[in-house]
Enzyme design. Structure first.
Site, PDB file in Angstrom:
ATOM      1  N   ARG A  67     -17.936 -11.371  20.474  1.00 12.04           N
ATOM      2  CA  ARG A  67     -16.465 -11.432  20.430  1.00 12.04           C
ATOM      3  C   ARG A  67     -15.956 -12.395  19.367  1.00 12.04           C
ATOM      4  O   ARG A  67     -14.799 -12.324  18.965  1.00 12.04           O
ATOM      5  CB  ARG A  67     -15.907 -11.746  21.816  1.00 12.04           C
ATOM      6  CG  ARG A  67     -14.561 -11.091  22.008  1.00 12.04           C
ATOM      7  CD  ARG A  67     -13.913 -11.262  23.378  1.00 12.04           C
ATOM      8  NE  ARG A  67     -14.779 -11.280  24.511  1.00 12.04           N
ATOM      9  CZ  ARG A  67     -15.160 -12.388  25.150  1.00 12.04           C
ATOM     10  NH1 ARG A  67     -14.754 -13.575  24.724  1.00 12.04           N
ATOM     11  NH2 ARG A  67     -15.939 -12.297  26.210  1.00 12.04           N
ATOM     12  N   TYR A 124      10.254  -4.120  12.391  1.00 15.17           N
ATOM     13  CA  TYR A 124       9.523  -2.904  12.785  1.00 15.17           C
ATOM     14  C   TYR A 124       9.766  -2.631  14.273  1.00 15.17           C
ATOM     15  O   TYR A 124       9.709  -3.565  15.097  1.00 15.17           O
ATOM     16  CB  TYR A 124       8.047  -3.164  12.490  1.00 15.17           C
ATOM     17  CG  TYR A 124       7.085  -2.087  12.902  1.00 15.17           C
ATOM     18  CD1 TYR A 124       7.243  -0.773  12.492  1.00 15.17           C
ATOM     19  CD2 TYR A 124       5.980  -2.402  13.676  1.00 15.17           C
ATOM     20  CE1 TYR A 124       6.331   0.204  12.855  1.00 15.17           C
ATOM     21  CE2 TYR A 124       5.055  -1.439  14.045  1.00 15.17           C
ATOM     22  CZ  TYR A 124       5.243  -0.133  13.635  1.00 15.17           C
ATOM     23  OH  TYR A 124       4.348   0.822  13.990  1.00 15.17           O
ATOM     24  N   ASP A 144       6.227 -10.517   8.996  1.00 17.41           N
ATOM     25  CA  ASP A 144       5.459  -9.276   8.858  1.00 17.41           C
ATOM     26  C   ASP A 144       5.434  -8.988   7.362  1.00 17.41           C
ATOM     27  O   ASP A 144       6.413  -8.545   6.780  1.00 17.41           O
ATOM     28  CB  ASP A 144       6.151  -8.147   9.636  1.00 17.41           C
ATOM     29  CG  ASP A 144       5.350  -6.854   9.593  1.00 17.41           C
ATOM     30  OD1 ASP A 144       4.609  -6.645   8.616  1.00 17.41           O
ATOM     31  OD2 ASP A 144       5.490  -6.042  10.525  1.00 17.41           O
ATOM     32  N   LYS A 185      -2.352  -0.334   6.677  1.00 16.08           N
ATOM     33  CA  LYS A 185      -1.566   0.210   5.567  1.00 16.08           C
ATOM     34  C   LYS A 185      -2.291  -0.033   4.235  1.00 16.08           C
ATOM     35  O   LYS A 185      -3.307   0.569   3.983  1.00 16.08           O
ATOM     36  CB  LYS A 185      -0.167  -0.404   5.589  1.00 16.08           C
ATOM     37  CG  LYS A 185       0.518  -0.299   6.960  1.00 16.08           C
ATOM     38  CD  LYS A 185       0.809   1.149   7.303  1.00 16.08           C
ATOM     39  CE  LYS A 185       1.567   1.356   8.585  1.00 16.08           C
ATOM     40  NZ  LYS A 185       1.029   0.781   9.809  1.00 16.08           N
TER      41      LYS A 185
HETATM   42  C1  LIG Z   1       6.146  -2.978   8.924  1.00 13.22           C
HETATM   43  C2  LIG Z   1       5.047  -2.654   9.866  1.00 13.22           C
HETATM   44  N1  LIG Z   1       4.449  -3.643  10.526  1.00 13.22           N
HETATM   45  C3  LIG Z   1       3.463  -3.420  11.413  1.00 13.22           C
HETATM   46  C4  LIG Z   1       3.036  -2.144  11.661  1.00 13.22           C
HETATM   47  C5  LIG Z   1       2.003  -1.931  12.736  1.00 13.22           C
HETATM   48  O1  LIG Z   1       0.770  -1.678  12.252  1.00 13.22           O
HETATM   49  P1  LIG Z   1      -0.340  -0.908  13.101  1.00 13.22           P
HETATM   50  O2  LIG Z   1       0.026   0.534  13.052  1.00 13.22           O
HETATM   51  O3  LIG Z   1      -1.593  -1.256  12.369  1.00 13.22           O
HETATM   52  O4  LIG Z   1      -0.320  -1.450  14.488  1.00 13.22           O
HETATM   53  C6  LIG Z   1       3.598  -1.065  10.993  1.00 13.22           C
HETATM   54  C7  LIG Z   1       3.127   0.309  11.250  1.00 13.22           C
HETATM   55  O5  LIG Z   1       3.737   1.279  10.864  1.00 13.22           O
HETATM   56  C8  LIG Z   1       4.644  -1.329  10.080  1.00 13.22           C
HETATM   57  O6  LIG Z   1       5.280  -0.314   9.446  1.00 13.22           O
END
Ligand SMILES: Cc1ncc(COP(=O)(O)O)c(C=O)c1O
Length: 403
Positions: free
Chosen positions: A62, A116, A188, A213
């Site tokens: 882990r 988000y 983020d 992404k």
């Molecule tokens: C701006 C943003 N932050 C975080 C995420 C979340 O990522 P994950 O899909 O890897 O959980 C996304 C996913 O679309 C996103 O667009």
């Protein structure tokens, strides 16, 4: 001649070899996939010896093994000012890990109103159930942010450009205000990555990315990361370990492979996106292009000031069209997959309807016609820009043909 010291090199150079320690990789270029739950000890004395809780020390699966350690180390090198990086099985898990590091019952979280959607849902749902109150603030109004800070405020979640509507917040100003008032600032940073926005250097405390992404980059792996400076890294690590967060070595190897080409992919996607955004801006069917890299687009000046790069993700609003027209447009596209992700090598499209996802921020933007509200988000990949433009052109014609 001796190798230049690591600190003298730029992140784009560093990520080509970052995380490659001889004891993890041997003679090969990338670390092999170390699949391990059990790590074995030589004898009882070794078992009983206190093993420091840090990457690079074998202990138990882990806490990771060389493949995960190599990726975390490489991401730390990508983010100037980071003392360490924690890995999570998704971007959403990384956002949760960062928030739970900073917040305790009774606290108030301030969240940018263009965050988000799952971040918003976390604030309004799980965090509320754990006694944390979330208050939203207008991303473009630093004074409103300051006014919203109260005795119980402990953290702020930023996102720039914001999801869907792409507003570019004044992150350095917001982070400085947060620090002055004792709040932990979390961003983020998925859109620009530290290559385009070195968040910790700009004053933010924790920089979060969905590695799903750009960094993964090939639409075949889910992962997230959170990086912090020396003051907060130990807390971030403690929280992630308490939550039992771990990523598979196979996934870590894929993400590390993506990281090696991140700079080139981002550069190409940015250039193609800019060409397409400029083409869309001049089309009569488009009311507004929301692409911070595009001169004249909302947030462009702030982007120019604070960012060193962009990416292929941007949105636009159709002029005076309804949902059916938008569906005709999206369905007519041949080179854009319809799907909820972005940052991969292939172009994607989704519809965008921000209104129900805003609590305090103005939407439609000031000055926009109320009937111009059907939006589209494009994630531009590595295709030839001329082919993508031709595809958009024929899809706009198909949209009009249906009227
Ligand atoms: C701006 C943003 N932050 C975080 C995420 C979340 O990522 P994950 O899909 O890897 O959980 C996304 C996913 O679309 C996103 O667009």
């Amino acid at each position: 001649m001796a190798k230049p010291p690591k600190d003298a090199l730029r992140p784009a150079t560093r990520i080509v070899t970052a995380g490659r320690r001889p004891e993890w990789t041997g003679a090969v270029v990338n670390p092999p996939v170390w699949r391990a739950s059990t790590h074995l000890y030589e004898n009882m004395a070794a078992l009983k010896s206190a093993i420091p809780n840090e990457d690079g020390r074998f202990y138990y699966g882990r806490r990771g093994a060389p493949t995960q350690w190599a990726l975390a180390e490489a991401l730390t090198e990508l983010e100037p000012g980071a003392a360490g990086t924690m890995l999570y099985p998704s971007g959403v898990a990384a956002i949760a890990g960062a928030l739970l590091t900073a917040l305790r019952p009774g606290d108030v979280l301030l969240m940018t109103d263009n965050a988000y959607d799952p971040s918003r849902v976390m604030g309004k749902g799980l965090l509320r159930e754990f006694g944390v109150e979330t208050r939203f603030f207008d991303p473009l109004d630093p004074a409103a942010f300051e006014a919203a800070i109260c005795e119980r405020s402990r953290a702020v979640l930023l996102e720039a450009p914001g999801s869907l509507t792409m507003e570019v917040q004044d992150v350095p100003a917001l982070a400085a205000k947060a620090r002055k008032r004792g709040l932990v600032s979390i961003i983020d940073n998925t859109w620009a990555s530290p290559l385009g926005f070195p968040a910790l250097e700009r004053g933010v405390d924790i920089s979060v990315m969905s590695l799903t992404k750009h960094v993964g980059g090939h639409s075949d792996v889910m992962m997230g990361s959170a990086a912090a400076g020396p003051e907060l890294y130990a807390r971030l690590r403690r929280t992630a370990q308490a939550l039992g967060q771990v990523v598979s070595p196979d996934d870590a190897a894929l993400v590390l492979r993506g990281l090696r080409t991140l700079k080139t992919r981002l550069k190409q996607e940015t250039s193609t996106a800019l060409e397409i955004a400029a083409w869309l801006r001049d089309r009569p069917e488009i009311a507004l292009v929301m692409c911070p890299m595009l001169p004249g687009s909302p947030g462009h000046e702030t982007w120019l000031r604070d960012f060193t790069g962009g990416c292929g993700l941007f949105s636009f609003i159709l002029k005076g069209r309804d949902a059916a027209a938008r569906a005709r447009f999206i369905d007519a596209l041949q080179l854009f997959g319809i799907g909820y992700s972005w940052g991969g090598f292939e172009s994607l499209v989704v519809p965008v309807d921000p209104a129900p996802l805003r609590d305090v921020a103005r939407w439609p933007f000031a000055g926009m016609d109320a009937e111009d509200r059907f939006g589209v988000r494009l994630s531009i990949g590595l295709e030839d820009p001329a082919d993508l433009i031709a595809d958009l052109d024929q899809a706009l014609a198909a949209m009009k043909g249906g009227r």
